[in-house]
Design an enzyme around this catalytic site. Structure first.
Site, PDB file in Angstrom:
ATOM      1  N   ARG A 126       0.836  -1.214   0.000  1.00  0.00           N
ATOM      2  CA  ARG A 126       0.000   0.000   0.000  1.00  0.00           C
ATOM      3  C   ARG A 126       0.867   1.259   0.000  1.00  0.00           C
ATOM      4  O   ARG A 126       0.521   2.273  -0.613  1.00  0.00           O
ATOM      5  CB  ARG A 126      -0.960  -0.020   1.189  1.00  0.00           C
ATOM      6  CG  ARG A 126      -2.077  -1.044   1.004  1.00  0.00           C
ATOM      7  CD  ARG A 126      -2.982  -1.105   2.209  1.00  0.00           C
ATOM      8  NE  ARG A 126      -3.600   0.184   2.477  1.00  0.00           N
ATOM      9  CZ  ARG A 126      -4.241   0.457   3.635  1.00  0.00           C
ATOM     10  NH1 ARG A 126      -4.302  -0.455   4.592  1.00  0.00           N
ATOM     11  NH2 ARG A 126      -4.796   1.620   3.818  1.00  0.00           N
ATOM     12  N   GLN A 149     -10.211  10.140   7.125  1.00  0.00           N
ATOM     13  CA  GLN A 149     -10.014   8.759   7.569  1.00  0.00           C
ATOM     14  C   GLN A 149      -8.868   8.139   6.770  1.00  0.00           C
ATOM     15  O   GLN A 149      -8.436   7.032   7.072  1.00  0.00           O
ATOM     16  CB  GLN A 149     -11.281   7.931   7.330  1.00  0.00           C
ATOM     17  CG  GLN A 149     -12.513   8.469   8.026  1.00  0.00           C
ATOM     18  CD  GLN A 149     -13.760   7.751   7.567  1.00  0.00           C
ATOM     19  OE1 GLN A 149     -14.092   6.668   8.041  1.00  0.00           O
ATOM     20  NE2 GLN A 149     -14.471   8.348   6.621  1.00  0.00           N
ATOM     21  N   ASN A 150      -8.433   8.846   5.736  1.00  0.00           N
ATOM     22  CA  ASN A 150      -7.429   8.285   4.839  1.00  0.00           C
ATOM     23  C   ASN A 150      -6.044   8.370   5.456  1.00  0.00           C
ATOM     24  O   ASN A 150      -5.753   9.272   6.237  1.00  0.00           O
ATOM     25  CB  ASN A 150      -7.445   9.028   3.492  1.00  0.00           C
ATOM     26  CG  ASN A 150      -8.790   8.912   2.800  1.00  0.00           C
ATOM     27  OD1 ASN A 150      -9.554   7.992   3.089  1.00  0.00           O
ATOM     28  ND2 ASN A 150      -9.095   9.846   1.927  1.00  0.00           N
ATOM     29  N   HIS A 185      -7.081   8.329  11.396  1.00  0.00           N
ATOM     30  CA  HIS A 185      -6.598   6.942  11.399  1.00  0.00           C
ATOM     31  C   HIS A 185      -5.115   6.833  11.090  1.00  0.00           C
ATOM     32  O   HIS A 185      -4.649   5.771  10.681  1.00  0.00           O
ATOM     33  CB  HIS A 185      -7.432   6.097  10.418  1.00  0.00           C
ATOM     34  CG  HIS A 185      -8.862   5.981  10.835  1.00  0.00           C
ATOM     35  ND1 HIS A 185      -9.874   5.663   9.969  1.00  0.00           N
ATOM     36  CD2 HIS A 185      -9.463   6.179  12.044  1.00  0.00           C
ATOM     37  CE1 HIS A 185     -11.029   5.643  10.627  1.00  0.00           C
ATOM     38  NE2 HIS A 185     -10.807   5.969  11.889  1.00  0.00           N
ATOM     39  N   CYS A 189      13.113  -3.498  14.539  1.00  0.00           N
ATOM     40  CA  CYS A 189      13.742  -2.276  15.004  1.00  0.00           C
ATOM     41  C   CYS A 189      15.253  -2.478  15.187  1.00  0.00           C
ATOM     42  O   CYS A 189      15.654  -3.417  15.913  1.00  0.00           O
ATOM     43  CB  CYS A 189      13.091  -1.896  16.340  1.00  0.00           C
ATOM     44  SG  CYS A 189      13.891  -0.534  17.186  1.00  0.00           S
ATOM     45  N   GLY A 242     -16.843  10.902  -0.072  1.00  0.00           N
ATOM     46  CA  GLY A 242     -16.177   9.638  -0.409  1.00  0.00           C
ATOM     47  C   GLY A 242     -16.007   8.685   0.749  1.00  0.00           C
ATOM     48  O   GLY A 242     -14.970   8.031   0.868  1.00  0.00           O
TER      49      GLY A 242
HETATM   50  C1  BV8 Z   1     -12.254   2.281  18.161  1.00  0.00           C
HETATM   51  C2  BV8 Z   1      -6.625   2.616   9.048  1.00  0.00           C
HETATM   52  C3  BV8 Z   1     -12.281   2.211  20.532  1.00  0.00           C
HETATM   53  C4  BV8 Z   1      -5.913   1.331   8.820  1.00  0.00           C
HETATM   54  C5  BV8 Z   1      -8.961   2.092   9.411  1.00  0.00           C
HETATM   55  C6  BV8 Z   1     -19.987  -1.855  16.037  1.00  0.00           C
HETATM   56  C7  BV8 Z   1     -20.594  -0.646  15.782  1.00  0.00           C
HETATM   57  C8  BV8 Z   1     -19.847   0.519  15.703  1.00  0.00           C
HETATM   58  C9  BV8 Z   1     -18.466   0.475  15.877  1.00  0.00           C
HETATM   59  C10 BV8 Z   1     -17.881  -0.731  16.098  1.00  0.00           C
HETATM   60  C11 BV8 Z   1     -18.620  -1.896  16.190  1.00  0.00           C
HETATM   61  N1  BV8 Z   1     -17.748  -2.889  16.425  1.00  0.00           N
HETATM   62  C12 BV8 Z   1     -16.475  -2.406  16.476  1.00  0.00           C
HETATM   63  C13 BV8 Z   1     -16.559  -1.103  16.316  1.00  0.00           C
HETATM   64  C14 BV8 Z   1     -15.490  -0.177  16.317  1.00  0.00           C
HETATM   65  C15 BV8 Z   1     -14.739  -0.196  14.989  1.00  0.00           C
HETATM   66  C16 BV8 Z   1     -15.674  -0.089  13.805  1.00  0.00           C
HETATM   67  O1  BV8 Z   1     -16.149   0.965  13.496  1.00  0.00           O
HETATM   68  N2  BV8 Z   1     -15.924  -1.230  13.146  1.00  0.00           N
HETATM   69  C17 BV8 Z   1     -16.831  -1.210  12.005  1.00  0.00           C
HETATM   70  C18 BV8 Z   1     -16.250  -2.099  10.903  1.00  0.00           C
HETATM   71  C19 BV8 Z   1     -18.187  -1.717  12.469  1.00  0.00           C
HETATM   72  N3  BV8 Z   1     -13.910   0.983  15.064  1.00  0.00           N
HETATM   73  C20 BV8 Z   1     -12.694   0.894  15.608  1.00  0.00           C
HETATM   74  O2  BV8 Z   1     -12.179  -0.135  15.973  1.00  0.00           O
HETATM   75  C21 BV8 Z   1     -11.966   2.204  15.785  1.00  0.00           C
HETATM   76  N4  BV8 Z   1     -11.432   2.282  17.099  1.00  0.00           N
HETATM   77  O3  BV8 Z   1     -13.443   2.262  18.102  1.00  0.00           O
HETATM   78  O4  BV8 Z   1     -11.548   2.259  19.316  1.00  0.00           O
HETATM   79  C22 BV8 Z   1     -11.290   2.147  21.623  1.00  0.00           C
HETATM   80  C23 BV8 Z   1     -11.249   3.187  22.540  1.00  0.00           C
HETATM   81  C24 BV8 Z   1     -10.341   3.112  23.580  1.00  0.00           C
HETATM   82  C25 BV8 Z   1      -9.458   2.017  23.694  1.00  0.00           C
HETATM   83  C26 BV8 Z   1      -9.491   1.001  22.741  1.00  0.00           C
HETATM   84  C27 BV8 Z   1     -10.407   1.064  21.687  1.00  0.00           C
HETATM   85  C28 BV8 Z   1     -10.795   2.307  14.839  1.00  0.00           C
HETATM   86  C29 BV8 Z   1     -11.270   2.228  13.417  1.00  0.00           C
HETATM   87  C30 BV8 Z   1     -10.121   2.583  12.471  1.00  0.00           C
HETATM   88  C31 BV8 Z   1      -9.789   1.393  11.604  1.00  0.00           C
HETATM   89  N5  BV8 Z   1      -8.743   1.788  10.651  1.00  0.00           N
HETATM   90  N6  BV8 Z   1      -8.003   2.514   8.589  1.00  0.00           N
HETATM   91  C32 BV8 Z   1      -5.686   1.077   7.364  1.00  0.00           C
HETATM   92  O5  BV8 Z   1      -6.068   1.908   6.517  1.00  0.00           O
HETATM   93  O6  BV8 Z   1      -5.115   0.027   7.080  1.00  0.00           O
HETATM   94  S1  BV8 Z   1     -10.535   1.984   8.825  1.00  0.00           S
HETATM   95  C33 BV8 Z   1     -10.562   2.266   7.170  1.00  0.00           C
HETATM   96  O7  BV8 Z   1     -11.825   1.793   6.754  1.00  0.00           O
HETATM   97  C34 BV8 Z   1     -10.545   3.712   6.744  1.00  0.00           C
HETATM   98  O8  BV8 Z   1      -9.681   4.489   7.501  1.00  0.00           O
HETATM   99  C35 BV8 Z   1     -11.987   4.143   6.845  1.00  0.00           C
HETATM  100  O9  BV8 Z   1     -12.290   4.625   8.132  1.00  0.00           O
HETATM  101  C36 BV8 Z   1     -12.693   2.840   6.640  1.00  0.00           C
HETATM  102  C37 BV8 Z   1     -13.108   2.730   5.206  1.00  0.00           C
HETATM  103  O10 BV8 Z   1     -14.113   3.615   5.004  1.00  0.00           O
HETATM  104  P1  BV8 Z   1     -14.058   4.581   3.747  1.00  0.00           P
HETATM  105  O11 BV8 Z   1     -12.887   5.484   3.857  1.00  0.00           O
HETATM  106  O12 BV8 Z   1     -15.396   5.151   3.713  1.00  0.00           O
HETATM  107  O13 BV8 Z   1     -13.788   3.651   2.474  1.00  0.00           O
HETATM  108  P2  BV8 Z   1     -14.808   2.612   1.798  1.00  0.00           P
HETATM  109  O14 BV8 Z   1     -14.055   1.858   0.777  1.00  0.00           O
HETATM  110  O15 BV8 Z   1     -15.571   1.904   2.859  1.00  0.00           O
HETATM  111  O16 BV8 Z   1     -15.859   3.557   1.057  1.00  0.00           O
HETATM  112  C38 BV8 Z   1     -15.425   4.328  -0.033  1.00  0.00           C
HETATM  113  C39 BV8 Z   1     -16.604   5.211  -0.365  1.00  0.00           C
HETATM  114  O17 BV8 Z   1     -16.215   6.074  -1.423  1.00  0.00           O
HETATM  115  C40 BV8 Z   1     -17.813   4.430  -0.852  1.00  0.00           C
HETATM  116  O18 BV8 Z   1     -18.976   4.952  -0.256  1.00  0.00           O
HETATM  117  C41 BV8 Z   1     -17.827   4.682  -2.375  1.00  0.00           C
HETATM  118  O19 BV8 Z   1     -19.133   4.720  -2.893  1.00  0.00           O
HETATM  119  C42 BV8 Z   1     -17.192   6.050  -2.431  1.00  0.00           C
HETATM  120  N7  BV8 Z   1     -16.475   6.371  -3.669  1.00  0.00           N
HETATM  121  C43 BV8 Z   1     -15.740   5.542  -4.445  1.00  0.00           C
HETATM  122  N8  BV8 Z   1     -15.205   6.260  -5.468  1.00  0.00           N
HETATM  123  C44 BV8 Z   1     -15.608   7.551  -5.316  1.00  0.00           C
HETATM  124  C45 BV8 Z   1     -16.420   7.628  -4.163  1.00  0.00           C
HETATM  125  N9  BV8 Z   1     -16.973   8.784  -3.743  1.00  0.00           N
HETATM  126  C46 BV8 Z   1     -16.714   9.897  -4.459  1.00  0.00           C
HETATM  127  N10 BV8 Z   1     -15.944   9.906  -5.576  1.00  0.00           N
HETATM  128  C47 BV8 Z   1     -15.378   8.755  -6.027  1.00  0.00           C
HETATM  129  N11 BV8 Z   1     -14.623   8.775  -7.142  1.00  0.00           N
END
Ligand code: BV8
Length: 264
Positions: A69, A104-105, A122, A153, A193
Site C-alpha cells: 500500500r 479517515q485516509n 486513522h 527495530c 467519499g
Molecule cells: C475504536 C486505518 C475504541 C488502517 C482504518 C460496532 C458498531 C460501531 C463500531 C464498532 C462496532 N464494532 C467495532 C466497532 C469499532 C470499529 C468499527 O467501526 N468497526 C466497524 C467495521 C463496524 N472501530 C474501531 O475499531 C476504531 N477504534 O473504536 O476504538 C477504543 C477506545 C479506547 C481504547 C481502545 C479502543 C478504529 C477504526 C479505524 C480502523 N482503521 N483505517 C488502514 O487503513 O489500514 S478503517 C478504514 O476503513 C478507513 O480508515 C476508513 O475509516 C474505513 C473505510 O471507510 P471509507 O474510507 O469510507 O472507504 P470505503 O471503501 O468503505 O468507502 C469508499 C466510499 O467512497 C464508498 O462509499 C464509495 O461509494 C465512495 N467512492 C468511491 N469512489 C468515489 C467515491 N466517492 C466519491 N468519488 C469517487 N470517485
C-alpha cells in the site's frame, strides 16, 4: 446541476466548515478503496489484516500488505478533489472563516495537495514505528530481503508497524475531540467519499447535523448515513468538488461586488 443552490449559499456564507473524507476522495488518484469492486477489503477482511492480533499472528503478511500500500501511495498524486478542498480552505481563510479537514485516509494526499488544517483520524501510512520502543522507523529499516523476513527495530529488535489506527485501537490523542469540537460549531459539514460504516469517524456528520449544521455528502452512491444528511450529491469527488468550489467562489465574488457597490 449536481448540487443545490442551497449548498452553494451555505458554503459561501459559512463561518465554519468541516469536511470529512474517506477513501473515495483518493479513488481518482488510483488508491484502491476498501469496500468497492477490487477494494482492499475484497481480498482481505479487516479482521485479517488491520488489527494487532492479525499483525502479531502473521507480521510478514501484514507488513507486506502495508509495504504494497505504501508503494501504491508513493506512486499516486493528489487529484482534483484533493486540490478543490485545499482551494476551499484557502478561500475560507481569505474570508476569515474556520476550516477543518478531517480525514479517515492514511495516504497523505490531502497534505500533498496543500491542505493545512488536517486531522488524520486513522494515522498516516508513510510513518512506521517499533511496537516495543516506539522508535520511528526509516524507509530503509522497513525493507526486508525476502518474503519470510520481518522488518524489526535496529534499536531493540521489536516488530515495525505502520503508524495507522487498527480496528480495536483508540484514535490518536485529541483527534476525535478536535473533530467533534469543530463539527459542533460547523455551519456546514461536507462528507466526501466515505461509506460511513467505521466509527467513531462516521459519527461526525451526525454530530454536526444534531447541532444544526447543513450536512451534504458527495459520493458515487448513497452512504450508510445518506438518510440522515440534508443533501446527497451523487457524483465523483474529482468532478463534483471542483465545480462546487468554483460555484462558491463565484457566489462569494458576487456578494463582494454587492457590498462594494453598496459602500460606494
Ligand atoms: C475504536 C486505518 C475504541 C488502517 C482504518 C460496532 C458498531 C460501531 C463500531 C464498532 C462496532 N464494532 C467495532 C466497532 C469499532 C470499529 C468499527 O467501526 N468497526 C466497524 C467495521 C463496524 N472501530 C474501531 O475499531 C476504531 N477504534 O473504536 O476504538 C477504543 C477506545 C479506547 C481504547 C481502545 C479502543 C478504529 C477504526 C479505524 C480502523 N482503521 N483505517 C488502514 O487503513 O489500514 S478503517 C478504514 O476503513 C478507513 O480508515 C476508513 O475509516 C474505513 C473505510 O471507510 P471509507 O474510507 O469510507 O472507504 P470505503 O471503501 O468503505 O468507502 C469508499 C466510499 O467512497 C464508498 O462509499 C464509495 O461509494 C465512495 N467512492 C468511491 N469512489 C468515489 C467515491 N466517492 C466519491 N468519488 C469517487 N470517485
Amino acid at each position: 446541476m449536481l448540487f443545490s443552490e442551497t449548498l452553494i449559499t451555505h458554503l459561501a456564507e459559512a463561518e465554519e466548515i468541516v469536511v470529512l473524507t474517506g477513501a473515495g476522495v483518493s479513488a481518482e488518484s488510483g488508491v484502491p478503496t476498501f469496500r468497492d469492486e477490487g477494494g482492499l477489503w475484497e481480498k482481505f477482511s479487516p479482521q485479517e489484516l488491520a488489527n494487532v492480533e492479525a499483525f502479531l499472528d502473521n507480521p510478514e503478511l501484514v507488513q507486506g500488505w502495508y509495504a504494497h500500500r505504501r508503494r501504491v501511495v508513493e506512486e499516486t498524486e493528489p487529484n482534483p478533489a484533493h486540490r478543490a478542498l485545499a482551494a476551499l480552505e484557502a478561500q475560507k481563510q481569505h474570508r476569515d472563516g474556520a476550516f477543518l479537514l478531517v480525514t479517515q485516509n492514511v495516504d497523505d494526499l490531502h497534505r500533498q495537495a496543500g491542505s493545512e488544517h488536517v486531522v488524520e483520524l486513522h494515522g498516516n501510512i508513510t510513518r512506521s514505528y517499533c511496537i516495543d520502543c516506539e522508535r520511528p522507523a526509516s524507509a530503509g529499516e522497513l525493507q526486508t530481503n525476502g518474503e519470510d523476513e520481518v522488518a524489526t527495530c535496529p534499536g531493540c529488535g521489536g516488530l515495525l508497524r505502520p503508524d495507522v489506527v487498527w480496528f480495536g485501537e483508540p484514535l490518536p490523542d485529541g483527534a476525535m475531540e478536535e473533530a467533534n469540537r469543530a463539527a459542533a460549531r460547523a455551519d456546514v459539514l461536507l462528507s466526501v467519499g466515505t461509506s460511513a460504516v467505521v466509527y467513531p469517524a462516521a459519527g461526525l456528520p451526525l454530530t454536526a447535523a444534531a447541532r444544526g449544521a447543513y450536512v451534504a455528502e458527495v459520493n458515487v452512491e448513497p452512504s450508510a448515513i445518506a438518510g440522515e444528511v440534508d443533501e446527497v450529491v451523487l457524483g465523483k469527488a474529482g468532478e463534483v468538488l471542483p465545480a462546487l468550489v468554483e460555484a462558491v467562489r463565484e457566489q462569494a465574488r458576487g456578494e463582494e461586488r454587492v457590498e462594494q457597490n453598496a459602500g460606494s
